[in-house]
Motif scaffolding. Structure first.
Motif, PDB file in Angstrom:
ATOM      1  N   SER A  45       0.829  -1.202   0.000  1.00 21.47           N
ATOM      2  CA  SER A  45       0.000   0.000   0.000  1.00 21.47           C
ATOM      3  C   SER A  45       0.871   1.264   0.000  1.00 21.47           C
ATOM      4  O   SER A  45       0.467   2.288  -0.560  1.00 21.47           O
ATOM      5  CB  SER A  45      -1.052  -0.039   1.109  1.00 21.47           C
ATOM      6  N   THR A  46       2.055   1.186   0.571  1.00 25.80           N
ATOM      7  CA  THR A  46       2.977   2.331   0.458  1.00 25.80           C
ATOM      8  C   THR A  46       3.348   2.561  -1.008  1.00 25.80           C
ATOM      9  O   THR A  46       3.360   3.697  -1.494  1.00 25.80           O
ATOM     10  CB  THR A  46       4.266   2.066   1.270  1.00 25.80           C
ATOM     11  N   LEU A  47       3.633   1.478  -1.717  1.00 22.48           N
ATOM     12  CA  LEU A  47       4.018   1.601  -3.131  1.00 22.48           C
ATOM     13  C   LEU A  47       2.853   2.132  -3.958  1.00 22.48           C
ATOM     14  O   LEU A  47       3.015   3.035  -4.786  1.00 22.48           O
ATOM     15  CB  LEU A  47       4.476   0.238  -3.670  1.00 22.48           C
ATOM     16  N   ALA A  48       1.659   1.585  -3.684  1.00 20.35           N
ATOM     17  CA  ALA A  48       0.476   2.015  -4.443  1.00 20.35           C
ATOM     18  C   ALA A  48       0.142   3.469  -4.152  1.00 20.35           C
ATOM     19  O   ALA A  48      -0.429   4.167  -4.986  1.00 20.35           O
ATOM     20  CB  ALA A  48      -0.715   1.120  -4.093  1.00 20.35           C
ATOM     21  N   ARG A 130       9.212  12.617   6.309  1.00 17.38           N
ATOM     22  CA  ARG A 130       8.559  12.517   7.614  1.00 17.38           C
ATOM     23  C   ARG A 130       7.207  11.802   7.480  1.00 17.38           C
ATOM     24  O   ARG A 130       6.915  10.865   8.211  1.00 17.38           O
ATOM     25  CB  ARG A 130       8.352  13.922   8.204  1.00 17.38           C
ATOM     26  N   GLN A 131       6.402  12.232   6.516  1.00 18.85           N
ATOM     27  CA  GLN A 131       5.076  11.613   6.330  1.00 18.85           C
ATOM     28  C   GLN A 131       5.223  10.135   5.957  1.00 18.85           C
ATOM     29  O   GLN A 131       4.481   9.285   6.439  1.00 18.85           O
ATOM     30  CB  GLN A 131       4.285  12.351   5.245  1.00 18.85           C
ATOM     31  N   LEU A 132       6.188   9.852   5.102  1.00 17.12           N
ATOM     32  CA  LEU A 132       6.403   8.471   4.653  1.00 17.12           C
ATOM     33  C   LEU A 132       6.768   7.570   5.837  1.00 17.12           C
ATOM     34  O   LEU A 132       6.160   6.512   6.040  1.00 17.12           O
ATOM     35  CB  LEU A 132       7.536   8.449   3.611  1.00 17.12           C
ATOM     36  N   LEU A 133       7.752   7.984   6.611  1.00 14.03           N
ATOM     37  CA  LEU A 133       8.216   7.137   7.721  1.00 14.03           C
ATOM     38  C   LEU A 133       7.147   7.023   8.802  1.00 14.03           C
ATOM     39  O   LEU A 133       6.978   5.963   9.406  1.00 14.03           O
ATOM     40  CB  LEU A 133       9.543   7.656   8.288  1.00 14.03           C
ATOM     41  N   ASP A 134       6.403   8.109   9.064  1.00 17.06           N
ATOM     42  CA  ASP A 134       5.300   8.025  10.028  1.00 17.06           C
ATOM     43  C   ASP A 134       4.292   6.977   9.592  1.00 17.06           C
ATOM     44  O   ASP A 134       3.766   6.223  10.408  1.00 17.06           O
ATOM     45  CB  ASP A 134       4.602   9.385  10.177  1.00 17.06           C
ATOM     46  N   SER A 135       4.029   6.911   8.292  1.00 17.68           N
ATOM     47  CA  SER A 135       3.011   5.973   7.799  1.00 17.68           C
ATOM     48  C   SER A 135       3.466   4.522   7.957  1.00 17.68           C
ATOM     49  O   SER A 135       2.657   3.610   7.943  1.00 17.68           O
ATOM     50  CB  SER A 135       2.679   6.270   6.338  1.00 17.68           C
ATOM     51  N   LEU A 136       4.766   4.316   8.087  1.00 18.55           N
ATOM     52  CA  LEU A 136       5.275   2.947   8.214  1.00 18.55           C
ATOM     53  C   LEU A 136       5.466   2.539   9.671  1.00 18.55           C
ATOM     54  O   LEU A 136       5.929   1.436   9.970  1.00 18.55           O
ATOM     55  CB  LEU A 136       6.601   2.812   7.444  1.00 18.55           C
TER      56      LEU A 136
END
Ligand code: HEM
Length: 347
Positions: A45-48, A130-136
């Motif tokens: 879902s991160t990739l999508a 920041r947003q990317l790493l928070d989402s993971l």
């Protein structure tokens, strides 16, 4: 499920061809338990979501030329897609091959995902990351581990910290996608009507994508600065102030310049195979660690591998690239950056 109708519509690549920017972050992540279904789901879902996540940040300053390219490593690719008959692994995707030359070595280091984050403003790169790493997930709860995070900056007229203009020989215009993106014609099909051939359709997964190789080099500035300008110019193969290419003829008696070792001529067709580089200086004068983050995009992984072999082993063997006497790679990792269409279909 992947929708394989996508190969019939024009395939949109990721923003591999984004213009060179003032700022970049190179983020390499390792996925913690890639065999776990929940982890795989989070990564898919991160990739999508890449296109949406990119827009969220890019819209906040349209002049900021924000872009991000994601690359997937060979092992993670197997975990994510090996059970899918419709998604075939890009033909050349394999882990970085370490090289041991007579004097210098190129190590292979970990990495499942690469985010090549670029913008005219440092804060846009920061915000996206920041947003990317928070989402993971954070800390022990995160599905990923940060293996390397390098913040790059543009140095004067696109110079590396060795003082030379870096990126001049990059392909431009129509030559850019031709050097960098896997084409439909690269995928062989025995069938007369390839679009109805399931093997072909699976193979077309790679079309519009690009192989990506990264290496983080640190420079020995004291040693480099002990050379005079003429000696430095013969290492690189260009003049320092004016960036003019030096004649190869002067090299016949001495070791070859970096630009010559990094030139790959196809034995069959005689044509030169370019790659797209967006190297960035990084570092901190305070700690003394500084260098060049090398990133190369190519339609053919073997071209980058051959450049590395020529640099580290030398031509003839033993005559290595002297840039390596002043630059040591700390990392080496290979990824595949699939098309944006492929990523969008993962949702
Ligand atoms: C050319 C710097 C590593 C591939 C150049 C040039 C500079 C440079 C200053 C000449 C200007 C230009 O055309 O961009 C560096 C530095 C490196 C590094 C500081 C790391 C310490 C690499 C690596 C590769 C590579 C690891 C490939 C695996 C190339 C290519 C060219 C080039 C293909 C253009 C050659 C031509 O056709 O003229 N590099 N480079 N470089 N470099 Fe590097």
């Amino acid at each position: 499920q992947m929708s394989m109708a996508s190969h019939r519509v024009p395939i949109a690549p990721q923003s591999v061809d984004a213009p060179l920017t003032q700022h970049a972050t190179f983020l390499v992540l390792a996925v913690r338990s890639p065999a776990e279904p929940q982890t795989r789901q989070a990564i898919r879902s991160t990739l999508a979501g890449m296109s949406g996540r990119t827009k969220t940040v890019a819209m906040r300053d349209l002049g900021g030329r924000f872009s991000c390219v994601v690359g997937i490593g060979s092992d993670l690719w197997d975990h994510l897609f090996s059970s899918s008959a419709e998604v075939k692994k890009p033909a050349e995707l394999r882990p970085f091959r370490p090289i041991r030359g007579g004097k210098h070595a190129a190590p292979a280091t970990r990495g499942d995902l690469l985010f090549h984050i670029r913008a005219e403003r440092r804060d846009l790169c920061f915000e996206f990351e920041r947003q990317l790493l928070d989402s993971l997930g954070r800390g022990a709860d995160s599905v990923v581990e940060v293996v390397d995070e390098t913040v790059g900056f543009r140095y004067f007229d696109a110079r590396d910290l060795l003082g030379f203009v870096d990126g001049t020989a990059n392909p431009l215009g129509a030559a850019l996608p031709a050097s960098v993106l896997v084409a439909a014609s690269d995928i062989s099909s025995g069938s007369n009507d390839p679009c109805s051939d399931p093997d072909y359709v699976a193979a077309s997964t790679a079309v519009g994508g690009s192989y990506v190789v990264v290496q983080k080099y640190v420079h020995d500035m004291a040693r480099w600065n002990a050379l005079n300008t003429e000696q430095q110019e013969s290492v690189i193969g260009r003049t320092k102030l004016t960036n003019e290419e030096l004649d190869d003829v002067t090299e016949t008696t001495q070791s070859k310049a970096h630009k010559t070792l990094a030139t790959i001529v196809d034995e069959q067709t005689g044509e030169e195979h370019d790659i797209l580089r967006d190297n960035m200086p990084f570092g901190s004068p305070g700690t003394g660690e500084l260098g060049t983050y090398f990133i190369g995009y190519s339609r053919r992984l073997w071209v980058v591998e051959k450049m590395l072999e020529r640099m580290f082993v030398g031509v003839p063997p033993g005559m290595h690239d002297r840039i390596l006497d002043y630059s040591m790679p700390l990392t080496g990792t290979t990824f595949f950056a699939p098309s944006a269409s492929f990523l969008a279909n993962l949702s």
